[in-house]
Design a protein around this motif. Structure first.
Motif, PDB file in Angstrom:
ATOM      1  N   ALA A  68       0.830  -1.199   0.000  1.00  0.00           N
ATOM      2  CA  ALA A  68       0.000   0.000   0.000  1.00  0.00           C
ATOM      3  C   ALA A  68       0.864   1.249   0.000  1.00  0.00           C
ATOM      4  CB  ALA A  68      -0.923  -0.004   1.219  1.00  0.00           C
ATOM      5  N   LEU A  69       1.935   1.230   0.759  1.00  0.00           N
ATOM      6  CA  LEU A  69       2.779   2.404   0.887  1.00  0.00           C
ATOM      7  C   LEU A  69       3.452   2.774  -0.427  1.00  0.00           C
ATOM      8  CD1 LEU A  69       3.801   4.505   2.834  1.00  0.00           C
ATOM      9  CD2 LEU A  69       5.571   2.905   3.586  1.00  0.00           C
ATOM     10  N   GLU A  70       3.835   1.772  -1.203  1.00  0.00           N
ATOM     11  CA  GLU A  70       4.477   2.035  -2.487  1.00  0.00           C
ATOM     12  C   GLU A  70       3.535   2.705  -3.479  1.00  0.00           C
ATOM     13  OE1 GLU A  70       5.820  -1.774  -3.664  1.00  0.00           O
ATOM     14  OE2 GLU A  70       7.603  -1.772  -2.363  1.00  0.00           O
ATOM     15  N   ALA A  71       2.220   2.579  -3.255  1.00  0.00           N
ATOM     16  CA  ALA A  71       1.242   3.103  -4.213  1.00  0.00           C
ATOM     17  C   ALA A  71       0.809   4.529  -3.923  1.00  0.00           C
ATOM     18  CB  ALA A  71       0.007   2.195  -4.233  1.00  0.00           C
ATOM     19  N   VAL A  72       1.211   5.092  -2.786  1.00  0.00           N
ATOM     20  CA  VAL A  72       0.699   6.401  -2.408  1.00  0.00           C
ATOM     21  C   VAL A  72       1.402   7.522  -3.159  1.00  0.00           C
ATOM     22  CG1 VAL A  72       0.007   5.695  -0.093  1.00  0.00           C
ATOM     23  CG2 VAL A  72       2.297   6.592  -0.466  1.00  0.00           C
ATOM     24  N   GLU A  73       0.723   8.670  -3.211  1.00  0.00           N
ATOM     25  CA  GLU A  73       1.303   9.909  -3.724  1.00  0.00           C
ATOM     26  C   GLU A  73       1.959  10.604  -2.534  1.00  0.00           C
ATOM     27  OE1 GLU A  73       2.075  12.755  -6.729  1.00  0.00           O
ATOM     28  OE2 GLU A  73       0.999  10.862  -6.950  1.00  0.00           O
TER      29      GLU A  73
END
Length: 392
Positions: free
Chosen positions: A114-119
């Protein structure tokens, strides 16, 4: 034969009217009561689905994650990827904040997927830092990469102007009127003596020499950044870490960074890397400004050459009268004291107006400061000029 024809056309069938219906349908979110009768397909349907997952879900009540985004990190990662596809970066950041606030999704940021997908933005960094020790080791390195991206971007935006502005202020503070020949600043000397130009000789006769002392690279000023790390100050902590690193890179400026809640932590040794600074903070908890100022006061060795910058919303959990006495004592010793309610682009937060008024009575106005204005504030403080306080 009638020659008249109807010239009115329903707005729902004109191109402009159809676009208006489409926009209203996206805004209203469908359902029996929305009334547009407009069906969405393709990208519009995907955008609507992403908005529905967030805004048509009951806010998080502390008993579980919001149903609209599911309870798994993969589903949240897909949603984060979708909104980055369909919306501009500024909107994505707002939606991320809303998802964290409304649906209690902060804990899902503990998952690398999830963290890799955030802006990445300042608010996300604040959320990650607030998770603190709850963050598992497998997520910590991903979190550092996210924080690094934000601090690098801020440093690119702010560093050059900060170094130029403060470098000029430090140079002016070191200027001397009787320099040795090799220390003369000829450009400034000529400008200062243009009124003594002799046309018949085609030259300027300088009556005042301007230059720098031979020790111009020695430390001339000291700055102490005293930063409130309570939860409401997250964005200010991020900016202070970046500015602390930039200030520490100036040879003639000795910079100390102190963060506090009810305890005090000196992060000066980490100033070469804003990421290390931020992971040394602990967002949340109470506030003891008096204790923090007592520590800062004890580290001042040259008051007349020192600027103390308190960054806090001034909600004091310690001893109020002692806090004010310390500020008064530092000013009486010759130190410059600056009180910033925030250091961010968000304007003034909620703050203790009584304490702000008490500081103003000591000649220390408390105000919110944007990152772009901070270099000018610091330059004025270093030169002991009136601060360029923004209106409002």
């Amino acid at each position: 034969m009638s020659t008249s024809t109807s010239t009115s056309t329903s707005t729902s069938t004109t191109p402009g009217g159809d676009e208006r219906l489409r926009r209203w349908r996206l805004v209203l979110g469908g359902g029996d009561a929305e009334g547009t009768g407009r069906a969405l397909t393709g990208t519009d349907a995907a955008m609507d689905g992403a908005l529905t997952a967030l805004y048509d879900t009951a806010p998080h009540d502390g008993r579980g994650r919001g149903a609209g985004l599911g309870a798994s990190a993969p589903s949240v990662a897909r949603w984060l990827g979708d909104i980055r596809t369909y919306f501009p970066s500024s909107v994505v950041q707002v939606m991320q904040r809303d998802a964290i606030d409304r649906l209690g999704l902060a804990t899902l940021l503990l998952e690398p997927e999830a963290l890799e997908a955030v802006e990445a933005d300042v608010h996300l960094v604040g959320t990650l830092l607030s998770l603190g020790k709850a963050m598992p080791e497998r997520t910590r390195e991903t979190a550092r990469l996210v924080v690094r991206k934000v601090t690098d971007e801020l440093e690119r935006r702010l560093a050059s102007r900060t170094r130029a502005t403060l470098g000029g202020a430090l140079d002016r503070s070191a200027r001397i009127s009787r320099p040795r020949h090799r220390d003369i600043d000829w450009d400034r000397t000529i400008r200062a003596n243009l009124k003594h130009y002799l046309p018949e000789h085609g030259t300027v006769v300088p009556e005042r020499l301007v230059g720098h002392g031979r020790a111009s690279r020695a430390v001339r000023k000291e700055v102490v950044l005293c930063v409130d790390q309570s939860g409401s100050m997250a964005a200010s902590v991020v900016h202070a870490a970046v500015f602390g690193a930039v200030l520490a890179s100036l040879r003639s400026l000795a910079t100390r960074l102190v963060v506090f809640d009810t305890s005090v932590v000196d992060l000066t040794e980490r100033l070469d890397d804003p990421v290390d600074v931020l992971f040394g903070t602990r967002l949340g908890g109470g506030t003891d400004i008096n204790r923090a100022l007592a520590y800062c006061q004890s580290r001042i060795t040259r008051p007349a050459d020192t600027v103390v910058v308190l960054i806090s919303d001034l909600y004091e959990g310690g001893i109020r009268d002692e806090m004010l006495k310390r500020v008064a004592a530092m000013k009486a010793s010759g130190a410059q004291f600056v009180s910033l309610l925030s250091l961010s682009d968000e304007g003034a937060p909620a703050y203790d107006r009584e304490h702000a008024a008490a500081l103003a009575g000591l000649g220390v106005p408390a105000f919110a400061c944007t990152p772009d204005l901070f270099p000018e504030i610091m330059a004025a403080a270093l030169e002991k000029r009136p601060l360029p306080i923004p209106e409002g």
